[in-house]
Design a protein around this motif. Structure first.
Motif, mmCIF file in Angstrom:
data_model
loop_
_atom_site.group_PDB
_atom_site.id
_atom_site.type_symbol
_atom_site.label_atom_id
_atom_site.label_comp_id
_atom_site.label_asym_id
_atom_site.label_seq_id
_atom_site.Cartn_x
_atom_site.Cartn_y
_atom_site.Cartn_z
ATOM 1 N N GLU A 439 36.890 42.038 47.621
ATOM 2 C CA GLU A 439 38.193 42.578 47.230
ATOM 3 C C GLU A 439 38.033 43.355 45.921
ATOM 4 O O GLU A 439 37.345 42.897 45.018
ATOM 5 C CB GLU A 439 39.141 41.391 47.032
ATOM 6 N N ASP A 440 38.630 44.510 45.807
ATOM 7 C CA ASP A 440 38.441 45.311 44.586
ATOM 8 C C ASP A 440 39.773 45.578 43.880
ATOM 9 O O ASP A 440 40.825 45.107 44.316
ATOM 10 C CB ASP A 440 37.722 46.632 44.924
ATOM 11 N N ASP A 441 39.711 46.353 42.788
ATOM 12 C CA ASP A 441 40.909 46.625 41.987
ATOM 13 C C ASP A 441 41.996 47.326 42.802
ATOM 14 O O ASP A 441 43.180 47.126 42.570
ATOM 15 C CB ASP A 441 40.552 47.519 40.790
ATOM 16 N N MET A 442 41.578 48.155 43.744
ATOM 17 C CA MET A 442 42.566 48.886 44.544
ATOM 18 C C MET A 442 43.409 47.883 45.339
ATOM 19 O O MET A 442 44.640 47.933 45.316
ATOM 20 C CB MET A 442 41.858 49.848 45.494
ATOM 21 N N VAL A 443 42.725 46.972 46.031
ATOM 22 C CA VAL A 443 43.423 45.973 46.847
ATOM 23 C C VAL A 443 44.338 45.126 45.963
ATOM 24 O O VAL A 443 45.514 44.894 46.292
ATOM 25 C CB VAL A 443 42.393 45.074 47.579
ATOM 26 N N ARG A 444 43.790 44.696 44.818
ATOM 27 C CA ARG A 444 44.590 43.844 43.923
ATOM 28 C C ARG A 444 45.827 44.584 43.441
ATOM 29 O O ARG A 444 46.934 44.054 43.417
ATOM 30 C CB ARG A 444 43.744 43.390 42.728
ATOM 31 N N PHE A 445 45.674 45.851 43.092
ATOM 32 C CA PHE A 445 46.808 46.616 42.559
ATOM 33 C C PHE A 445 47.857 46.875 43.649
ATOM 34 O O PHE A 445 49.053 46.812 43.406
ATOM 35 C CB PHE A 445 46.309 47.950 41.976
#
Ligand code: G6P
Ligand code: 1S3
Length: 604
Positions: A439-445
């Motif tokens: 999971e990366d920053d894009m998914v988290r955001f």
């Protein structure tokens, strides 16, 4: 300034870059798109130098197998006779320039001596560096050997200008100056190493910029070798340049020299003779995006595709540098505005970048396949119905339209019902198309701002963690076609020395958002007053906070969503009209100035 060059001497221009016949990123676009207009001016007195990677070169390089009697050919032969691997031929792109590619491995153990000298002469330590730095140093040395031999052989009757792009091409430049090799040098940095790292990791980067200690930061980020090669190249070249005023400010701090010139980036622009042609292409490729959207969303719920707009952003995964954070924040605000205003429009936002993934999400692929099946079944029913209706109409006496159901076999009805049944699901459409390795920053955001594709959301998000290519089964479009099918490109970067992505929209007649911290945005503000009216929106990230800039972006998008179709068509015409400004036949003159200046400075 009067030229000090002897008018009788021939001039030769050599451009050196890691990305010659080797696509990695933006510099490839610069060099490759510029070639036709360079060849127009220099003809055969224009040569490019690059590294030799057989697999990559296989598709774009054609060797010259005969002795062509040129000074380049002779130096190539001489280096080969010393056991060095040197490929000489044509780059198979428009303009077909001559290129010399160096096999880095052929330096063998001599690389150790080169690295030792970098330390002894310039205190550049390459101990324990990543392998890429070792390769770059090897390439730089082969370039140095080549240029030294070439100058020795021909400087008496030829003025040689050498243009180095980025530190990855220029580790041999300090030695060329030290040995007083008779070549005039230009060094262009397309981004500074330190700028890239610090903008990403230090909040308030631009405010702190004048106070950074380059050496300490380079040590901290473990990029001392790279940053020092870059700094020495900038300082020791006859002419030092960069791609925008934005990056020029960094150069002063990190590289210790104010650039002599700014060389803006262009493209090789081929415009259609018929103006409406690019508008037709928009419709054609939008249809293909519609197909994806139907497959992806309509199993959960549907919306009116006639009232759907496609936005996109694209670039390497530098989350805040490329402005993905502010884009998502602004989209969440746009979603709220559209819901408050009870709008029946839908915006589908594509976030295109590259991140490690295992495969395309099987559910996403499956729904795409089911949609294709529904389409095929409908086609079969259409054919059967058409044939039978025709027979019936020709043979029958009744002039009224009969009940059409009787013309469709039970088999097709059942098949259609079954396919539709398995297509429908109660789950929400996924907002990421691939199974990411993590999971990366894009998914988290996306989760944080709750743009998770609820039915009531007016803004939908499709995060596609792979660059678009025509072999991709989800779209079946190449990047240029995908851009044409969209309505708006969104690139509010925080760190972007130039930024080709908005320009790639402009030349296809697609309106675009950029920022005043990107080289392109800064340039457009300098050369044009009514840029917004022409479909180029510039977000102020220089003086506004993140929150203010997100608001501005949300308002820009909200205004765009409320344009009528007629307004959108007019705006596309206007934006496409600007394209010519960025054609290399116009922007090459900046390069010409740099080369002339270097040759003049070399002479005295
Ligand atoms: C082009 C076509 C028009 C079409 C329009 C759709 O201009 O020539 O026939 O109606 O695109 O525009 P839109 O912004 O709704 O995709
Ligand atoms: C750099 O590539 P990047 O995307 O790493 O050079 C490009 C060409 O000059 C430029 O457009 C871009 O902004 C820089 O960042």
């Amino acid at each position: 300034m009067e030229s000090l060059l002897s008018p009788s001497k021939r001039k030769l221009l050599i451009e050196v870059a890691w990305e010659v016949c080797n696509q990695v990123g933006g510099i490839y676009t610069v060099i490759r798109s510029k070639v036709p207009s360079m060849v127009e001016k220099w003809d055969t007195d224009y040569i490019l130098l690059g590294p030799y990677f057989p697999q990559r070169a296989a598709v774009e390089f054609e060797p010259i197998t005969h002795d062509d009697g040129t000074e380049i050919g002779r130096v190539v032969q001489s280096m080969r006779s010393r056991g060095l691997e040197v490929q000489y031929g044509h780059w198979l792109i428009t303009g077909k320039p001559r290129v010399v590619l160096f096999g880095i491995q052929s330096l063998g153990p001599a690389i150790e001596q080169v690295k030792y000298q970098l330390w002894e002469r310039y205190q550049i330590s390459t101990l324990g560096v990543e392998d890429l730095v070792n390769q770059v140093v090897g390439f730089g040395e082969l370039v140095r050997i080549f240029l030294t031999e070439l100058a020795a052989e021909s400087a008496r009757h030829v003025d040689i200008a050498v243009h180095f792009h980025e530190w990855m091409a220029s580790s041999g430049l300090p030695d060329l100056r030290r040995d007083n090799v008779k070549v005039a040098t230009v060094f262009t940095t397309h981004a500074t190493m330190l700028g890239r790292y610090l903008a990403q990791n230090e909040s308030g980067f631009y405010g702190k910029l004048p106070f950074f200690d380059w050496k300490r930061e380079a040590q901290h980020y473990n990029i001392e070798a790279q940053a020092t090669i870059e700094r020495l190249s900038a300082q020791q070249s006859h002419v030092f340049t960069t791609v925008s005023d934005v990056t020029a400010r960094e150069c002063e701090v990190f590289l210790g020299r104010v650039p002599d010139l700014i060389l803006p980036n262009g493209l090789n622009i081929v415009r259609f003779t018929a103006v409406h042609e690019f508008q037709n292409l928009h419709v054609k490729f939008k249809e293909r995006i519609h197909e994806f959207v139907m497959g992806h969303f309509f199993q959960s719920y549907s919306f009116d595709l006639e009232k759907t707009l496609y936005f996109f952003t694209s670039g390497r995964f530098e989350f805040s540098n490329k402005g993905y954070d502010i884009t998502l924040e602004a989209l969440a605000r746009l979603n709220w505005k559209m819901r408050e205003a009870n709008m029946d429009m839908t915006v589908v936002m594509f976030m295109i970048t590259k991140q490690p993934f295992r495969s395309i999400n099987p559910d996403v692929l499956h729904s795409r396949a089911l949609l294709d099946e529904i389409q095929e079944t409908c086609k079969a029913i259409e054919n059967q119905l058409g044939d039978k209706l025709f027979l019936n109409a020709a043979a029958g006496e009744d002039i009224n339209l009969p009940d059409l159901n009787q013309f469709v076999d039970e088999y097709w009805r059942l098949r259609l019902r079954r396919t539709i049944q398995s297509f429908k699901t109660k789950q929400l459409p996924p907002f990421v198309t691939h199974d990411l390795v993590e999971e990366d920053d894009m998914v988290r955001f996306i989760r944080q701002v709750q743009l998770v594709n609820n039915a009531h959301d007016r803004v939908k998000v499709v995060y596609h963690p792979d660059f678009i290519s025509s072999t991709n089964p989800l779209f079946g479009l190449d990047y240029g076609q995908f851009v044409r099918g969209c309505h708006l490109g969104v690139f509010p970067s925080y760190y972007e020395p130039w930024g080709y992505t908005p320009l790639e929209c402009v030349v296809r007649g697609i309106p675009t958002v950029t920022s005043d911290l990107s080289g392109f945005g800064d340039f457009i503000m300098q050369i044009m007053r009514d840029y917004e009216n022409r479909g180029i929106y510039v977000v102020n990230r220089k003086t506004q906070s993140f929150n203010e800039a997100a608001d501005q972006l949300a308002n820009i998008m909200f205004r765009f969503v409320r344009l009528s179709q007629r307004d959108r068509i007019t705006q596309r015409n206007r934006v496409e009209n600007i394209a010519e400004v960025f054609d290399w036949t116009n922007l090459r003159s900046y390069y010409d100035t740099a080369h002339d200046l270097a040759l003049k400075r070399r002479k005295p």
